[in-house]
Design a protein around this motif. Structure first.
Motif, PDB file in Angstrom:
ATOM      1  N   MET A  88      53.216  23.204  47.116  1.00 16.58           N
ATOM      2  CA  MET A  88      52.207  24.178  46.712  1.00 16.58           C
ATOM      3  C   MET A  88      52.777  25.070  45.613  1.00 16.58           C
ATOM      4  N   VAL A  89      51.985  25.282  44.589  1.00  9.45           N
ATOM      5  CA  VAL A  89      52.399  26.119  43.474  1.00  9.45           C
ATOM      6  C   VAL A  89      51.523  27.366  43.433  1.00  9.45           C
ATOM      7  N   ILE A  90      52.151  28.536  43.428  1.00  2.00           N
ATOM      8  CA  ILE A  90      51.394  29.785  43.338  1.00  2.00           C
ATOM      9  C   ILE A  90      50.789  29.887  41.943  1.00  2.00           C
ATOM     10  N   PRO A  91      49.476  30.031  41.852  1.00  7.55           N
ATOM     11  CA  PRO A  91      48.834  30.049  40.530  1.00  7.55           C
ATOM     12  C   PRO A  91      49.054  31.369  39.795  1.00  7.55           C
ATOM     13  N   THR A  92      49.009  31.303  38.488  1.00  6.69           N
ATOM     14  CA  THR A  92      49.077  32.486  37.639  1.00  6.69           C
ATOM     15  C   THR A  92      47.661  32.937  37.301  1.00  6.69           C
ATOM     16  N   PRO A  93      47.354  34.226  37.498  1.00  4.54           N
ATOM     17  CA  PRO A  93      45.985  34.683  37.182  1.00  4.54           C
ATOM     18  C   PRO A  93      45.629  34.442  35.727  1.00  4.54           C
ATOM     19  N   THR A  94      44.418  33.980  35.495  1.00  3.53           N
ATOM     20  CA  THR A  94      43.942  33.748  34.134  1.00  3.53           C
ATOM     21  C   THR A  94      43.290  34.984  33.545  1.00  3.53           C
ATOM     22  N   ASN A  95      43.160  36.055  34.362  1.00  2.00           N
ATOM     23  CA  ASN A  95      42.569  37.307  33.869  1.00  2.00           C
ATOM     24  C   ASN A  95      43.557  38.461  33.971  1.00  2.00           C
ATOM     25  N   GLY A  96      44.807  38.161  33.628  1.00  2.85           N
ATOM     26  CA  GLY A  96      45.836  39.197  33.554  1.00  2.85           C
ATOM     27  C   GLY A  96      46.104  39.865  34.884  1.00  2.85           C
ATOM     28  N   ASN A  97      45.968  41.192  34.919  1.00  6.72           N
ATOM     29  CA  ASN A  97      46.241  41.949  36.143  1.00  6.72           C
ATOM     30  C   ASN A  97      45.114  41.858  37.161  1.00  6.72           C
ATOM     31  N   GLY A  98      44.037  41.188  36.790  1.00  6.42           N
ATOM     32  CA  GLY A  98      42.954  40.979  37.733  1.00  6.42           C
ATOM     33  C   GLY A  98      41.824  41.973  37.581  1.00  6.42           C
ATOM     34  N   GLU A  99      40.769  41.741  38.354  1.00 11.37           N
ATOM     35  CA  GLU A  99      39.566  42.578  38.335  1.00 11.37           C
ATOM     36  C   GLU A  99      39.328  43.145  39.722  1.00 11.37           C
ATOM     37  N   ILE A 100      39.182  44.466  39.815  1.00 16.31           N
ATOM     38  CA  ILE A 100      38.873  45.126  41.077  1.00 16.31           C
ATOM     39  C   ILE A 100      37.413  45.559  41.029  1.00 16.31           C
ATOM     40  N   ARG A 101      36.587  44.929  41.830  1.00 23.59           N
ATOM     41  CA  ARG A 101      35.155  45.202  41.814  1.00 23.59           C
ATOM     42  C   ARG A 101      34.814  46.385  42.727  1.00 23.59           C
ATOM     43  N   THR A 102      33.664  47.010  42.461  1.00 20.12           N
ATOM     44  CA  THR A 102      33.290  48.216  43.197  1.00 20.12           C
ATOM     45  C   THR A 102      32.648  47.903  44.539  1.00 20.12           C
ATOM     46  N   GLN A 103      32.135  46.680  44.702  1.00 19.20           N
ATOM     47  CA  GLN A 103      31.477  46.336  45.948  1.00 19.20           C
ATOM     48  C   GLN A 103      31.606  44.837  46.223  1.00 19.20           C
ATOM     49  N   THR A 104      31.222  44.449  47.419  1.00 18.20           N
ATOM     50  CA  THR A 104      31.285  43.053  47.828  1.00 18.20           C
ATOM     51  C   THR A 104      30.439  42.175  46.901  1.00 18.20           C
ATOM     52  N   THR A 105      30.991  41.029  46.516  1.00 20.23           N
ATOM     53  CA  THR A 105      30.258  40.044  45.721  1.00 20.23           C
ATOM     54  C   THR A 105      29.681  38.991  46.656  1.00 20.23           C
ATOM     55  N   VAL A 106      28.371  38.781  46.582  1.00 23.49           N
ATOM     56  CA  VAL A 106      27.704  37.759  47.386  1.00 23.49           C
ATOM     57  C   VAL A 106      27.572  36.488  46.550  1.00 23.49           C
ATOM     58  N   LEU A 107      28.115  35.402  47.063  1.00 23.94           N
ATOM     59  CA  LEU A 107      28.007  34.114  46.391  1.00 23.94           C
ATOM     60  C   LEU A 107      26.847  33.353  47.020  1.00 23.94           C
ATOM     61  N   LYS A 108      25.682  33.406  46.360  1.00 27.57           N
ATOM     62  CA  LYS A 108      24.475  32.768  46.883  1.00 27.57           C
ATOM     63  C   LYS A 108      24.519  31.260  46.638  1.00 27.57           C
ATOM     64  N   ASN A 109      23.913  30.527  47.553  1.00 26.42           N
ATOM     65  CA  ASN A 109      23.826  29.084  47.361  1.00 26.42           C
ATOM     66  C   ASN A 109      22.682  28.734  46.417  1.00 26.42           C
ATOM     67  N   ALA A 110      22.587  27.456  46.059  1.00 25.85           N
ATOM     68  CA  ALA A 110      21.574  27.027  45.081  1.00 25.85           C
ATOM     69  C   ALA A 110      20.160  27.287  45.578  1.00 25.85           C
ATOM     70  N   ALA A 111      19.942  27.171  46.870  1.00 25.54           N
ATOM     71  CA  ALA A 111      18.607  27.393  47.431  1.00 25.54           C
ATOM     72  C   ALA A 111      18.156  28.837  47.284  1.00 25.54           C
ATOM     73  N   HIS A 112      19.117  29.748  47.132  1.00 25.48           N
ATOM     74  CA  HIS A 112      18.802  31.175  46.999  1.00 25.48           C
ATOM     75  C   HIS A 112      19.057  31.688  45.589  1.00 25.48           C
ATOM     76  N   GLY A 113      19.069  30.785  44.623  1.00 30.27           N
ATOM     77  CA  GLY A 113      19.191  31.198  43.236  1.00 30.27           C
ATOM     78  C   GLY A 113      20.607  31.240  42.703  1.00 30.27           C
ATOM     79  N   GLY A 114      21.568  30.815  43.503  1.00 29.97           N
ATOM     80  CA  GLY A 114      22.954  30.778  43.047  1.00 29.97           C
ATOM     81  C   GLY A 114      23.376  29.354  42.736  1.00 29.97           C
ATOM     82  N   GLN A 115      24.554  28.995  43.197  1.00 32.35           N
ATOM     83  CA  GLN A 115      25.048  27.640  42.983  1.00 32.35           C
ATOM     84  C   GLN A 115      25.860  27.228  44.203  1.00 32.35           C
ATOM     85  N   ASP A 116      26.077  25.942  44.355  1.00 29.13           N
ATOM     86  CA  ASP A 116      26.778  25.459  45.539  1.00 29.13           C
ATOM     87  C   ASP A 116      28.285  25.368  45.340  1.00 29.13           C
TER      88      ASP A 116
END
Length: 247
Positions: free
Chosen positions: A1-29
């Motif tokens: 196993m290789v620990i990955p290097t972030p592709t967005n530098g120091n990372g992104e800290i979001r202000t709230q929970t991100t909901v990953l909707k499925n395709a049936a609810h307008g998101g993607q699978d």
């Protein structure tokens, strides 16, 4: 196993929970994050046990790929699966509350080719009932209390809950690999578990599969059975010593 290097530098800290909707609810699978590092603005202490924000809430049928969950406080309550989900090549830098939680009755949470490091208690929490299953394969988990725990005192607690582990490497196990509730019909099936330095049968270190008597509605604490000793080839702990290997 290789620990990955972030592709967005120091990372992104979001202000709230991100909901990953499925395709049936307008998101993607399938959500491929291309090894972005993401956390959430969590202010609750990681060791408090409650109140941490969830980084990602994942709807039924969604696959999450190539994601880094930021370590420490921004790791919050990690990923919560609200149905069947697959977490593939996910790296938790430093687990805060839990890395991922199986929360939908009857659902299957699959973790594949993933890395989770540094947890004072649980890595994967299993709250869902009704024959729900957590599957961990081809992964590396290190410096943790429990790799998996079936909830010991949930509201309206019950089961059965199932765990399947195959081809997983562990290191620095503080408590046990798996903790299952015997009284709710849980099962733990382990094959090809690789323990850093090997399993010490004389000292029963590290614990591999412990059986508990769970409680419901927070009425007391769950109780370790058999004095907390690892159990082998029981209806609950379906693991043989030959399935535990050294690396």
């Amino acid at each position: 196993m290789v620990i990955p290097t972030p592709t967005n530098g120091n990372g992104e800290i979001r202000t709230q929970t991100t909901v990953l909707k499925n395709a049936a609810h307008g998101g993607q699978d399938v959500y491929d994050f291309n090894n972005q590092k993401i956390g959430v603005n969590n202010t609750a202490d990681c060791d408090d046990g409650e109140g941490q924000k969830t980084v990602f809430e994942v709807e039924d049928g969604v696959t999450v790929k190539n994601l880094i969950i930021a370590g420490g406080l921004p790791g919050g309550n990690g990923i919560v699966c609200k149905g069947d989900c697959t977490l593939d090549h996910v790296y938790w830098e430093d687990v805060c509350e839990d890395a991922a939680t199986n929360s939908a009755d009857g659902a299957t949470m699959r973790i594949n080719s993933s890395i989770a490091l540094h947890s004072a208690d649980k890595i994967f929490q299993h709250n869902a009932k009704g024959g729900s299953t957590t599957i961990v394969t081809n992964s590396y988990i290190a410096d943790f209390g429990k790799l998996w725990r079936s909830c010991g005192d949930c509201t309206a607690n019950g089961g059965p809950r199932h765990l399947i582990i195959d081809n997983v490497r562990v290191d620095r196990v503080k408590t046990t690999v798996a903790g299952a509730n015997q009284n709710y019909g849980d099962t733990v099936t382990i094959t090809n578990l690789y323990v850093k330095g090997g399993y010490d049968a004389g000292g029963d270190k590290p614990k591999i599969c412990q059986e508990y008597r769970a409680v419901t509605d927070h009425m007391g604490e769950s109780e370790k059975l058999h004095g907390g000793a690892s159990q082998w080839n029981t209806p609950t702990c379906r693991v043989s010593k030959s399935d535990v290997k050294s690396w």
